[in-house]
Design an enzyme around this catalytic site. Structure first.
Site, PDB file in Angstrom:
ATOM      1  CD  GLN A  90      -3.399   3.670   0.430  1.00 28.44           C
ATOM      2  OE1 GLN A  90      -2.232   3.332  -0.034  1.00 28.44           O
ATOM      3  NE2 GLN A  90      -4.147   3.996  -0.772  1.00 28.44           N
ATOM      4  CB  VAL A 136      -1.059  -0.057   1.239  1.00 27.89           C
ATOM      5  CG1 VAL A 136      -1.805  -1.091   0.930  1.00 27.89           C
ATOM      6  CG2 VAL A 136      -0.348   0.063   2.433  1.00 27.89           C
ATOM      7  CB  SER A 137       0.598   4.424  -1.490  1.00 26.75           C
ATOM      8  OG  SER A 137       0.231   4.023  -2.820  1.00 26.75           O
ATOM      9  CB  THR A 138       0.046   6.262   2.724  1.00 24.32           C
ATOM     10  OG1 THR A 138      -1.475   5.957   3.013  1.00 24.32           O
ATOM     11  CG2 THR A 138      -0.010   7.228   1.593  1.00 24.32           C
TER      12      THR A 138
END
Length: 296
Positions: free
Chosen positions: A14, A9-11
Site C-alpha cells: 500500500q 498503511v497496513s502493508t
C-alpha cells in the site's frame, strides 16, 4: 505552533501518497509514516511523532483509523497530547481538540468507550454464571490439571502482554528516566514520574526498575539507565532536578518551580524545610549553572 502529520498503511504494497498529499495540503511540514497494521503495537514513527509534538503543536491525521488501533488507544493519545499542551485533529472526522466542539466529541467518545467496557463486563459475568449453572467448570482445563506446557504458555503470554503494555505507554514516562538516570537514584526518578500529568501507570520503585529492565532487554531503552547512581550532595541532587525541569518546561517561573518542588516532589529545602521560596530556587539555578547542567 507546528502541524505534525502522521500517516499509516497496513502493508508494503500500500502507498501513503494520498495521505501525504492531504497532510501537506493542510500545512504539515513534518510528516512521519509507518507501514504496520492498525492493531500493531510496534509503530516507531508514531512514538516519534508523539515525542516531537510540543506545547501548542497539533498532531494531524487524515482519519482516526490511521492513528489508533482502538477507541481506548485514541483517548490515551489525546490525553498524552493534552498533558503536553498539544492538540489532535483529524481531517475527515469531527475531532479537533483545540476547539470546544472537538473536545466535546472526544469526551463523548470516552463515555461510549466506558459504556462498551461496562457491557462487556456484564455479558462476561452473565455468561460465566450461566455456564456454572449448567455444571461447567470455568477456566482452562489444562491449567486446572496443572499441565506444565499450559502453564509455560500462560507465563509467556503474560510476559508478552506486560511488555506490550510498557511499549505502548513508554513515551509518557521513559524519557524522564532517560534524562535522569543514572545521575539520580530511582527514588527521585519515581517522584518525577509521579508528578507527570495526566498520571502515568502506577509504579513503585521496584516495579519501575523492573519495567526499565524489560525495556532495555527488548531494545527500547539504553542499558545505561540501569547503572548504579552516584552518591550526590543534596544541593547537587536538587540542582539536577531543577535543571531538568527548566529544560522540559523552559517557561517556568521561579514561583512555578518552587511550587513544583514543594507540592509535586515534596523535596526538602537545604535547611530541611517543607516549602521552597523563589529565592531558594534562584540559588539552586545558580548551582546548576556552576555545574554546567543547563548547557544543551
Amino acid at each position: 505552533m507546528a502541524l505534525i502529520g502522521y500517516a499509516r498503511v497496513s502493508t508494503d504494497e500500500q502507498d501513503t501518497a494520498i495521505q501525504l498529499s492531504a497532510l501537506r495540503a493542510e500545512g504539515c511540514t513534518v510528516i512521519l509514516e509507518d507501514k504496520a497494521s492498525g492493531g500493531s503495537r510496534d509503530r516507531p514513527n508514531l512514538a516519534r511523532a508523539l515525542a516531537r509534538v510540543g506545547h501548542g503543536d497539533t498532531l494531524l491525521v487524515v482519519r482516526i483509523d490511521r492513528l489508533a488501533r482502538s477507541l481506548s488507544h485514541l483517548l490515551e493519545i489525546v490525553e498524552t497530547l493534552r498533558g503536553k499542551g498539544a492538540y489532535f485533529r483529524s481531517i475527515n472526522d469531527p475531532i479537533d481538540t483545540s476547539s470546544a466542539q472537538g473536545m466535546l466529541m472526544t469526551q463523548m467518545l470516552g463515555a461510549f468507550a466506558e459504556f462498551e467496557r461496562a457491557l462487556i463486563r456484564e455479558r462476561t459475568r452473565a455468561g460465566l454464571k450461566a455456564a456454572v449453572a449448567r455444571g461447567a467448570k470455568p477456566g482452562n482445563p489444562k491449567m486446572r490439571a496443572r499441565d506444565p506446557a499450559a502453564i509455560a504458555d500462560i507465563r509467556y503470554s503474560l510476559k508478552e502482554r506486560y511488555l506490550n503494555e510498557l511499549i505502548d505507554d513508554r513515551h509518557r514516562w521513559l524519557p524522564t528516566v532517560a534524562r535522569l538516570r543514572p545521575h539520580l537514584p530511582w527514588a527521585l526518578v519515581l517522584r518525577q514520574i509521579r508528578a507527570i500529568t495526566p498520571p502515568v501507570r502506577s509504579f513503585s520503585e521496584r516495579t519501575l526498575v523492573k519495567a526499565c529492565r524489560a525495556l532495555v532487554k527488548a531494545g527500547y531503552a539504553d542499558a545505561i539507565i540501569l547503572d548504579q547512581a552516584p552518591r550526590l550532595p543534596p544541593d547537587t541532587r536538587v540542582a539536577r532536578l531543577v535543571a531538568d525541569r527548566l529544560k522540559t518546561h523552559p517557561d517556568s517561573s521561579l514561583r512555578d518551580i518552587a511550587s513544583w518542588l514543594t507540592r509535586d516532589l515534596r523535596e526538602p529545602t537545604p535547611r530541611g524545610g517543607l516549602a521552597w521560596s523563589p529565592e531558594g530556587v534562584r540559588r539552586v539555578i545558580g548551582q546548576a549553572q556552576k555545574l554546567q547542567l543547563l548547557q544543551d
